[in-house]
Design a protein around this motif. Structure first.
Motif, short mmCIF file in Angstrom:
data_model
loop_
_atom_site.label_atom_id
_atom_site.label_comp_id
_atom_site.label_asym_id
_atom_site.label_seq_id
_atom_site.Cartn_x
_atom_site.Cartn_y
_atom_site.Cartn_z
N PHE A 211 39.31 15.84 6.71
CA PHE A 211 39.33 17.29 6.55
C PHE A 211 40.19 17.71 5.34
O PHE A 211 39.79 18.60 4.59
CB PHE A 211 39.86 17.95 7.82
CG PHE A 211 38.93 17.85 9.01
CD1 PHE A 211 37.59 17.53 8.85
CD2 PHE A 211 39.40 18.06 10.30
CE1 PHE A 211 36.74 17.43 9.93
CE2 PHE A 211 38.56 17.96 11.39
CZ PHE A 211 37.23 17.64 11.20
N TRP B 138 38.40 16.94 2.15
CA TRP B 138 37.25 17.84 1.95
C TRP B 138 37.73 19.23 1.52
O TRP B 138 37.08 19.90 0.73
CB TRP B 138 36.44 17.92 3.25
CG TRP B 138 35.11 18.59 3.07
CD1 TRP B 138 34.12 18.23 2.20
CD2 TRP B 138 34.63 19.74 3.78
NE1 TRP B 138 33.04 19.07 2.34
CE2 TRP B 138 33.32 20.00 3.31
CE3 TRP B 138 35.15 20.53 4.79
CZ2 TRP B 138 32.55 21.04 3.79
CZ3 TRP B 138 34.39 21.57 5.28
CH2 TRP B 138 33.10 21.83 4.78
N ILE B 139 38.86 19.66 2.07
CA ILE B 139 39.37 20.99 1.72
C ILE B 139 39.93 21.02 0.30
O ILE B 139 39.64 21.93 -0.49
CB ILE B 139 40.46 21.42 2.73
CG1 ILE B 139 39.83 21.71 4.09
CG2 ILE B 139 41.23 22.64 2.22
CD1 ILE B 139 38.95 22.92 4.13
N GLY C 175 42.42 25.64 -1.22
CA GLY C 175 41.12 25.07 -0.89
C GLY C 175 40.04 26.13 -0.85
O GLY C 175 40.28 27.31 -1.14
N TYR C 176 38.83 25.70 -0.51
CA TYR C 176 37.68 26.59 -0.50
C TYR C 176 37.60 27.33 0.82
O TYR C 176 37.66 26.73 1.91
CB TYR C 176 36.38 25.79 -0.72
CG TYR C 176 36.34 25.09 -2.05
CD1 TYR C 176 36.05 25.80 -3.22
CD2 TYR C 176 36.59 23.72 -2.13
CE1 TYR C 176 36.01 25.15 -4.45
CE2 TYR C 176 36.56 23.07 -3.36
CZ TYR C 176 36.27 23.78 -4.51
OH TYR C 176 36.25 23.15 -5.72
N GLU D 158 35.03 28.82 2.26
CA GLU D 158 33.87 28.48 3.08
C GLU D 158 34.06 27.18 3.85
O GLU D 158 33.51 26.98 4.94
CB GLU D 158 32.59 28.42 2.23
CG GLU D 158 32.61 27.38 1.12
CD GLU D 158 33.19 27.93 -0.18
OE1 GLU D 158 32.98 27.28 -1.22
OE2 GLU D 158 33.81 29.00 -0.15
N ARG D 159 34.87 26.27 3.30
CA ARG D 159 35.11 25.01 4.00
C ARG D 159 36.07 25.21 5.16
O ARG D 159 35.94 24.56 6.20
CB ARG D 159 35.64 23.97 3.01
CG ARG D 159 34.61 23.61 1.95
CD ARG D 159 35.01 22.43 1.09
NE ARG D 159 33.98 22.12 0.10
CZ ARG D 159 34.04 21.11 -0.75
NH1 ARG D 159 35.10 20.30 -0.75
NH2 ARG D 159 33.06 20.90 -1.61
N TRP D 160 37.06 26.10 5.00
CA TRP D 160 37.91 26.43 6.14
C TRP D 160 37.07 27.04 7.26
O TRP D 160 37.24 26.69 8.44
CB TRP D 160 39.00 27.42 5.72
CG TRP D 160 40.10 26.82 4.90
CD1 TRP D 160 40.34 27.00 3.58
CD2 TRP D 160 41.13 25.92 5.36
NE1 TRP D 160 41.44 26.29 3.17
CE2 TRP D 160 41.95 25.61 4.26
CE3 TRP D 160 41.42 25.35 6.59
CZ2 TRP D 160 43.04 24.76 4.36
CZ3 TRP D 160 42.51 24.50 6.71
CH2 TRP D 160 43.31 24.21 5.60
N ALA E 155 33.88 26.56 7.80
CA ALA E 155 33.02 25.51 8.37
C ALA E 155 33.79 24.65 9.37
O ALA E 155 33.26 24.27 10.43
CB ALA E 155 32.43 24.67 7.25
N ILE E 156 35.03 24.30 9.05
CA ILE E 156 35.83 23.46 9.94
C ILE E 156 36.10 24.20 11.25
O ILE E 156 36.01 23.63 12.35
CB ILE E 156 37.13 23.04 9.25
CG1 ILE E 156 36.84 21.98 8.19
CG2 ILE E 156 38.15 22.51 10.27
CD1 ILE E 156 38.05 21.54 7.41
#
Length: 1017
Positions: free
Chosen positions: A415, A418-419, A826-827, A829-831, A833-834
């Motif tokens: 994670f 990815w972030i 970080g992004y 949209e990725r937060w 998504a997680i």
């Protein structure tokens, strides 16, 4: 070679001899592909039978035979047996059945076929048991083979029936051929020349076949019985001369009668097998069963069938994994237990005179340490294989935490990368990312580990005594309902519930009691107290008068007086539910100075009470469940063994927790209750923290409803927990007493009908969980106020921590949504998504079992619905959880007051009906929503601003969705039409007439198995 219609003069001794002879010719081995051959031959037999049945149904001729009529009359039943064989005879079972080297057939099929050959297809239970036991004097059948006998016997019967019907069909074909041959000849013009011409046209040469000749004779006799020319023509076709004519006809009719007898025997045998309860015959045949019954401790024969089956299946599994004979495994387990049994006498026995667990056969079949000893013992006469899974089970705790830590750090690393992996982040930013991902990573790790346990470890119910015929006096039990009275109506309702418990679990050695407390008050007594106590006394006395035996009492009332509690600032029952159970146990052990002020019922039975079943006021105790729970706990192998300091149960179980189901009535009270009752789903108290621990460690979680050992409770718990400090005592009690989960016993409970009631219950649970925080320390004060070591297992401590972690998860995920939209590196949209992926983990877990999800779509849809409700109410739930956590920490560390604040579920429902808000945490929740809207509005282009705003809109509409969920789930009833009403009245009249005509006193009020209507009998 099949022989039909033989005289059944073979005696039992002769049958035994045939079994010995057959066993001496067998050389079994395991062969790949055997199931395919079996199914190929079976399908061929079935297709032949179906084809013949269609032929009999479609062609009406004079060629019918008695055996064919048997087949036609029972065609549907035979089809039912075929379906049963295909449904129950799985490929997994077939692969465990040995074959014969020469013939290639399954050994058990050869045995069944040989047995049927000797009895002409007439199945008899006693003769079969004698035959197979004689076979086993030479070769032992495996457990799987003995279990498969009823199914394989059906296959052998169908194979035999197909062989008989093939011969019957040949004769029918011969008869039809004769009909076709003679169809062009007029009876008045019957001449030898025409007969010869008909034979030539049918391509029939001399000598004629027996069936053709017999049917030709029969037809010609009907046409020309006195014709000399026809008779002379018939004599010319016989090689044996004219004297054999009558003999041939007689022999053929005898053979048809033999086919009829055999067909009747086969179909009758299939019907007998379909009605057969195989368990009794199985245990009379199974050699492993006979070996296990020789256990020195003597508890094995007293187990119920399912428990004995668990041990037999474990013997089968160990034998297969170790590569040794099954009976050898059973013999070694019995010998190891006998050696320990001999070393212990009454002076060396443990709590209540119980032998150590090593003195019982299950220890060497189920426990990792026992399996190690069993494998070592097997080395003296065989070469058992290594069991890697047992080594893992031997170090279950270490394996669990190693796997948990590995997955946690792996999820955290994935994670985090990815972030922020593509950004140039500072060390401090990486620290922020890692800290923010701790909760999501922990949830992924715990979910995956528990999913792996569910995949690898099969659920194994606890063993139990068979108390279906009655509970013995030495296992006398009291079923109690601790309750806080608030009205006379409530007293009457709970007394009625106690009566239902009794009616579902009648037994002279099971007593039923109400443990009553009065509601909290500002004074020691209130004006309504006397009315409530009089109502309780009256209800118990009426129940005893109605059901109890003369001079005794089955129902009891134990009512406590209020005591002043300075910490709570009210008059209340000491320590609420925990206190009333502690004082009741002390009363059973003879302590005179408890706070029970009113006792109704025969007090002489109290000293004999060994176990207590504790239930909530809204819990249902289904039929026979009390006897099953007592049978589980009374089994010596399961009884509690304390450590040397007498501070904790370390082996066996001091308390057992049944599986909790939600009542059907509760699920209909609202759409919300129906959604949560479809499947435990994401409820951490019912799903995620129960089965994995029992399956992985043999120790579950106690949730307050179950059975416990009075002596173990008194020794360990009565003085261990300090006053005014513990609200949720169930987890502690389960940890000290070592709770076991009864996965095959279910209690039925209610569920909050409204979302706000659910929130209040969750608030109380979370407060109780956080009040257990001091129990993670090395030492905690006891009831007398002295500091004592906290003797809890690592697993129990982890369960406390895990409950705290789960209560932090929703606020943590909401914080990620708030901070991840621009404040965290970080992004965005990725937060997002997680967070969403973590919330949908229960759905992902179910989707890993695609077949299960396909066959149970309602469960999957319910889990999706639960996740959606969790998402929609996330801000408000987070506020409620944070309020519970902060409130508890303040009370625990600062004020030291109101730590026993508690409202019963019934009282919560009453308050909601009187008028309550739809959703708790509205103010704080909407403040968080406004903060999220502000953050989303400030997001730059290219970020998931739209998704966040949609999410905020859903949150803002949460009260509307909750309003819909709180509505009753019962749909509008559809009115019946006049025709439907008439049909129902007609059916009701027919049903009533059936019972009126056929269920009478002359038949002892027993309904018949069947009634023949057409033709009338």
């Amino acid at each position: 070679m099949l022989i039909f219609g033989r005289s059944l003069d073979i005696n039992t001794e002769r049958l035994r001899q045939k079994a010995h002879e057959l066993a001496l010719t067998h050389d079994p081995y395991f062969k790949l592909g055997a199931p395919r051959r079996l199914w190929r031959e079976f399908n061929k037999d079935v297709m032949n039978l179906r084809a013949f049945i269609r032929n009999l149904q479609e062609k009406e001729t004079v060629c019918s035979q008695p055996a064919g009529e048997w087949l036609l009359d029972h065609a549907d039943f035979i089809e039912e047996q075929v379906m049963m064989i295909r449904r129950q005879l799985s490929g997994k079972l077939l692969r465990r059945l040995p074959c014969l080297k020469k013939a290639g057939d399954l050994r058990v099929l050869s045995i069944c076929a040989d047995y049927l050959e000797h009895v002409d297809g007439l199945f008899d239970e006693d003769s079969l048991v004698a035959y197979i036991n004689s076979y086993q004097e030479v070769l032992i059948l495996s457990i799987a083979e003995v279990w498969s006998i009823p199914l394989v016997m059906r296959i052998a019967l169908i194979r035999r029936l197909a062989a008989v019907m093939e011969l019957v069909r040949d004769r029918r074909d011969a008869c039809e051929l004769v009909e076709r041959m003679l169809s062009g000849i007029e009876p008045a013009k019957l001449e030898p020349e025409l007969l010869n011409q008909a034979l030539d046209q049918a391509s029939q040469d001399i000598p004629l076949s027996g069936p053709l000749l017999v049917h030709l004779i029969s037809h010609l006799r009907e046409w020309a019985d006195d014709s000399v020319t026809v008779r002379e023509w018939l004599f010319c076709k016989l090689e044996n001369g004219p004297d054999s004519l009558e003999q041939i006809v007689s022999y053929e009719f005898q053979l048809q009668a033999a086919y009829q007898v055999t067909a009747g025997n086969i179909i009758g045998s299939m019907r007998n097998i379909s009605r057969l309860q195989w368990q009794e015959q199985f245990e009379a045949i199974c050699t492993v069963e006979q070996t296990l019954r020789q256990e020195s401790a003597g508890s094995y024969p007293l187990l119920d069938f399912s428990s004995r089956d668990i041990l037999r299946r474990q013997v089968e599994k160990l034998a297969r994994r170790l590569g040794v004979p099954e009976n050898l495994v059973a013999e070694q387990a019995v010998d190891l237990a006998a050696k320990v049994c001999e070393q212990y006498d009454e002076e060396h026995m443990e709590l209540d005179g119980v032998l150590p667990r090593q003195a019982f056969v299950p220890y060497y079949l189920l426990e990792p340490d026992g399996i190690v000893q069993l494998r070592k013992a097997l080395k003296t006469c065989s070469s058992p294989r290594y069991l890697p899974e047992n080594s893992i089970a031997h170090r279950a705790t270490g394996t669990y935490f190693t796997l948990l830590a590995g997955l946690f750090f792996a999820a955290l690393a994935v994670f985090s990368w990815w972030i922020g992996g593509n950004n140039n982040l500072s060390f401090g930013q990486w620290i922020f990312i890692i800290a923010a991902l701790l909760l999501p990573a922990s949830e992924w790790a715990v979910t995956i580990v528990h999913w792996l346990i569910g995949c690898v470890k099969e659920t194994r119910p606890l063993l139990r005594y068979d108390f279906s015929q009655g509970v013995p006096p030495e296992a006398m039990t009291m079923v109690v309902i601790p309750v806080i009275w608030s009205s006379v109506t409530e007293v009457q309702d709970i007394a009625a519930r106690l009566e239902l418990h009794y009616l579902a679990n009648r037994d002279p050695n099971i007593h039923f009691a109400l443990l009553g407390d009065l509601c909290d008050a500002t004074a020691e007594t209130l004006p309504d107290d006397d009315a409530i106590l009089d109502a309780a006394r009256s209800c118990i006395e009426e129940l005893n008068e109605k059901y109890a035996s003369r001079g005794g009492s089955t129902f009891h009332l134990f009512q406590r007086r209020r005591q002043w509690n300075p910490s709570e600032g009210v008059w209340m029952g000491w320590e609420r539910k925990r206190g009333i159970l502690v004082e009741f146990v002390e009363l059973l052990r003879g302590r005179p100075d408890t706070s029970f002020s009113t006792i109704i019922g025969d007090s002489s039975v109290l000293e004999q009470i060994r176990y207590i079943i504790t239930l909530d006021a809204d819990t249902q105790l289904p039929l026979g469940s009390a006897q099953r729970m007592i049978g589980n706990l009374h089994l010596p192998y399961n009884r509690p063994r304390l450590n040397r300091k007498q501070t904790r149960v370390v082996e066996g179980y001091g308390v057992l927790q049944p599986h909790i189901g939600i009542s059907h009535g509760a699920s209909l009270r609202s759409w919300f209750a129906g959604l949560w009752s479809a499947d435990p789903g994401i409820d951490p108290y019912a799903f995620a923290v129960s089965d994995p621990y029992q399956d992985g460690f043999g120790q579950g979680i106690f949730t307050g409803k179950g059975i416990f050992d009075v002596e173990a409770f008194a020794r360990v718990l009565c003085s261990r927990i300090p006053d005014n400090r513990v609200l949720s005592h169930d987890l502690l009690e389960g940890g000290f007493l070592r709770a076991g989960l009864l996965s095959d016993v279910e209690l039925i409970d209610e569920h909050p009908a409204t979302f706000s009631s659910y929130q209040k219950r969750l608030h109380r649970w979370v407060r109780g969980d956080w009040q257990l925080l001091p129990w993670l320390l090395p030492r905690v004060r006891d009831r007398q106020g002295s500091m004592q070591p906290v003797d809890l297992s690592v697993i129990t401590r982890w369960q406390i921590i895990d409950n705290l972690r789960r209560s932090l998860l929703p606020p943590g995920l909401l914080a990620l949504l708030l901070l991840g939209m621009g404040l965290l590196p970080g992004y965005a949209e990725r937060w997002l998504a997680i967070v969403l992926a973590t919330l949908f983990l229960p759905v992902l877990r179910q989707l890993t079992f695609l077949r299960w999800a396909f066959w149970r779509p309602r469960s999957l849809l319910a889990t999706v619905g639960q996740v959606l409700v969790t998402i929609i109410t996330l801000p408000f739930q987070s506020v409620v959880l944070l309020d519970a956590i902060i409130r508890t920490l303040y009370r625990l560390l600062v004020s030291k007051r109101h730590l026993l604040e508690w409202v019963s579920a019934a009282e919560v429902e009453r308050r909601h009906r009187a008028g309550a808000q739809l959703l708790l945490g509205l103010t704080g929740g909407y403040l968080l929503i406004l903060l999220q809207v502000f953050i989303a509005a400030s997001l730059p282009a290219g970020t998931p601003r739209f998704i966040v705003l949609v999410l905020c809109a859903l949150w803002a509409a949460a009260p509307f969705f909750v309003y819909l969920l709180d509505r009753p789930a019962v749909g509008k009833a559809r009115l019946l039409s006049r025709d439907e009403e008439g049909e129902l009245y007609k059916l009701a009249g027919q049903i009533w007439a059936f019972f009126e005509d056929y269920v009478t006193a002359s038949d002892h009020w027993l309904p018949p198995d069947n009634v023949q209507y057409e033709p009338p009998n």
